[in-house]
Design a protein around this motif. Structure first.
Motif, mmCIF file in Angstrom:
data_model
loop_
_atom_site.group_PDB
_atom_site.id
_atom_site.type_symbol
_atom_site.label_atom_id
_atom_site.label_comp_id
_atom_site.label_asym_id
_atom_site.label_seq_id
_atom_site.Cartn_x
_atom_site.Cartn_y
_atom_site.Cartn_z
ATOM 1 N N VAL A 137 0.840 -1.207 0.000
ATOM 2 C CA VAL A 137 0.000 0.000 0.000
ATOM 3 C C VAL A 137 0.869 1.249 0.000
ATOM 4 N N SER A 138 1.929 1.231 0.789
ATOM 5 C CA SER A 138 2.850 2.366 0.826
ATOM 6 C C SER A 138 3.479 2.605 -0.542
ATOM 7 N N ALA A 139 3.850 1.509 -1.222
ATOM 8 C CA ALA A 139 4.459 1.627 -2.546
ATOM 9 C C ALA A 139 3.481 2.203 -3.557
ATOM 10 N N TYR A 140 2.287 1.633 -3.622
ATOM 11 C CA TYR A 140 1.313 2.104 -4.602
ATOM 12 C C TYR A 140 0.944 3.565 -4.380
ATOM 13 N N ARG A 141 0.895 3.964 -3.144
ATOM 14 C CA ARG A 141 0.557 5.358 -2.863
ATOM 15 C C ARG A 141 1.563 6.309 -3.513
ATOM 16 N N LEU A 142 2.792 5.827 -3.687
ATOM 17 C CA LEU A 142 3.845 6.628 -4.315
ATOM 18 C C LEU A 142 3.980 6.347 -5.809
ATOM 19 N N GLY A 143 3.180 5.402 -6.328
ATOM 20 C CA GLY A 143 3.287 5.046 -7.737
ATOM 21 C C GLY A 143 4.362 4.016 -7.998
ATOM 22 N N ARG A 184 -0.779 12.537 -5.361
ATOM 23 C CA ARG A 184 -0.949 13.322 -4.128
ATOM 24 C C ARG A 184 -2.321 13.986 -4.072
ATOM 25 N N GLU A 185 -2.823 14.357 -5.225
ATOM 26 C CA GLU A 185 -4.133 15.019 -5.284
ATOM 27 C C GLU A 185 -5.275 14.030 -5.092
ATOM 28 N N PHE A 186 -5.151 12.848 -5.680
ATOM 29 C CA PHE A 186 -6.267 11.903 -5.714
ATOM 30 C C PHE A 186 -6.219 10.820 -4.646
ATOM 31 N N ILE A 187 -5.099 10.684 -3.934
ATOM 32 C CA ILE A 187 -5.036 9.708 -2.841
ATOM 33 C C ILE A 187 -4.881 10.467 -1.527
ATOM 34 N N LEU A 188 -5.995 10.733 -0.891
ATOM 35 C CA LEU A 188 -6.000 11.463 0.374
ATOM 36 C C LEU A 188 -6.243 10.529 1.550
ATOM 37 N N VAL A 217 -5.209 -2.679 -7.994
ATOM 38 C CA VAL A 217 -5.270 -2.142 -6.639
ATOM 39 C C VAL A 217 -5.926 -0.766 -6.663
ATOM 40 N N ALA A 218 -6.841 -0.536 -5.731
ATOM 41 C CA ALA A 218 -7.546 0.741 -5.654
ATOM 42 C C ALA A 218 -7.171 1.473 -4.370
ATOM 43 N N LEU A 219 -6.752 2.732 -4.519
ATOM 44 C CA LEU A 219 -6.487 3.598 -3.376
ATOM 45 C C LEU A 219 -7.210 4.915 -3.596
ATOM 46 N N ASP A 220 -8.159 5.187 -2.753
ATOM 47 C CA ASP A 220 -8.956 6.404 -2.828
ATOM 48 C C ASP A 220 -9.561 6.562 -4.222
ATOM 49 N N ARG A 221 -9.089 7.531 -5.026
ATOM 50 C CA ARG A 221 -9.674 7.767 -6.353
ATOM 51 C C ARG A 221 -8.751 7.340 -7.497
ATOM 52 N N VAL A 222 -7.804 6.445 -7.196
ATOM 53 C CA VAL A 222 -6.877 5.952 -8.208
ATOM 54 C C VAL A 222 -6.943 4.426 -8.265
ATOM 55 N N PHE A 223 -6.978 3.887 -9.485
ATOM 56 C CA PHE A 223 -6.909 2.436 -9.673
ATOM 57 C C PHE A 223 -5.619 2.110 -10.385
ATOM 58 N N PHE A 224 -4.857 1.184 -9.819
ATOM 59 C CA PHE A 224 -3.590 0.757 -10.395
ATOM 60 C C PHE A 224 -3.799 -0.596 -11.076
ATOM 61 N N GLY A 225 -3.846 -0.598 -12.398
ATOM 62 C CA GLY A 225 -4.057 -1.831 -13.129
ATOM 63 C C GLY A 225 -2.831 -2.723 -13.049
ATOM 64 N N GLU A 226 -3.051 -4.009 -12.819
ATOM 65 C CA GLU A 226 -1.936 -4.948 -12.699
ATOM 66 C C GLU A 226 -1.835 -5.889 -13.890
ATOM 67 N N SER A 227 -2.894 -6.612 -14.214
ATOM 68 C CA SER A 227 -2.805 -7.563 -15.315
ATOM 69 C C SER A 227 -4.206 -7.927 -15.791
ATOM 70 N N MET A 228 -4.269 -8.457 -17.013
ATOM 71 C CA MET A 228 -5.528 -8.934 -17.571
ATOM 72 C C MET A 228 -5.259 -10.162 -18.422
ATOM 73 N N PHE A 229 -6.305 -10.931 -18.699
ATOM 74 C CA PHE A 229 -6.137 -12.121 -19.535
ATOM 75 C C PHE A 229 -7.403 -12.356 -20.346
ATOM 76 N N SER A 230 -7.243 -13.064 -21.452
ATOM 77 C CA SER A 230 -8.373 -13.442 -22.311
ATOM 78 C C SER A 230 -8.184 -14.870 -22.789
#
Length: 237
Positions: free
Chosen positions: A36-42, A212-216, A147-160
């Motif tokens: 969580v700490s990492a994603y918050r920083l991107g 910083r703006e979208f993850i409060l 992963v979702a933090l506040d108003r940001v979604f961090f896409g990880e992977s997808m498959f078909s």
């Protein structure tokens, strides 16, 4: 520039100190607090089986703004005419395992190791990691997670496993995020596949500023639920 070696303390170096290709730090663990700490920083983990944990911060960064998302006309027609079922957060374990195994079947390497799978399962149980599932004839045929933090979604992977499955899941994801006031989707790496949907590159400086703006807050949200009335196939190109 030297790569930073992490300690037991959950502290990351400044993202702008990453090497040109994006490598920032090595070591540490995949505990929920560190992730969580990492994603918050991107910052995100990306490494191969048997290697130490590597942490990355890439710049420029590919992102999607939900309000600017576009659905290709061919995909919009497919979604209107085809028979499939969409769910959210109903088969997270199957989705992440499929994202890993489908690459192995193709003879490709995967960063989604057993350790990573366990870590993101834990994030899912805590309410941070989410999935979108595409079903056809009762079988999971596509999906994505992140992963979702506040108003940001961090896409990880997808498959078909069938044509357009992951693309459909992406459309549903963005529809959901827009409805729930998410402002930014992190796509990490630039691909032609995502550019066709309106993804764009931003500088690392701009990306950090937007985080910083979208993850409060890092309070996890409730389990996601799918509502078919919110698909945004109206924005097609």
């Amino acid at each position: 520039m030297p790569v930073f070696r992490l300690t037991d303390s959950i502290v990351f170096p400044r993202p702008d100190l990453a090497e040109p290709e994006g490598l920032l730090a090595i070591g540490g663990d995949l505990s929920p607090a560190r992730l969580v700490s990492a994603y918050r920083l991107g910052i995100f983990p990306w490494y191969s089986q048997g290697d130490p944990i590597l942490w990355w911060y890439t710049s420029p960064r590919l992102v999607i703004y939900p309000k600017n998302f576009r659905v290709p006309k061919r995909l919009a027609r497919y979604m209107k005419k085809s028979v499939y079922t969409i769910t959210m957060d109903e088969a997270f374990d199957q989705v992440i395992e499929s994202c890993a195994s489908i690459r192995t079947v193709r003879g490709e390497g995967t960063w989604i190791t057993a350790e990573m799978i366990d870590a993101y399962r834990t994030l899912h149980r805590m309410g941070y990691a989410h999935s979108v599932e595409y079903w056809q004839n009762g079988t999971l045929a596509g999906g994505l997670y992140g992963v979702a933090l506040d108003r940001v979604f961090f896409g990880e992977s997808m498959f078909s496993k069938v044509s357009n499955a992951s693309k459909t899941a992406l459309v549903v994801l963005v529809s959901y995020l827009e409805k729930h006031d998410y402002q930014l989707i992190d796509c990490q790496m630039t691909t032609e596949h995502l550019l066709q949907f309106g993804a764009c590159e931003v500088t690392g400086e701009s990306f950090t500023r937007q985080l910083r703006e979208f993850i409060l807050t890092i309070t996890p949200r409730e389990k996601w639920k799918y509502d078919s009335s919110n698909e945004i196939t109206r924005r097609n190109v």
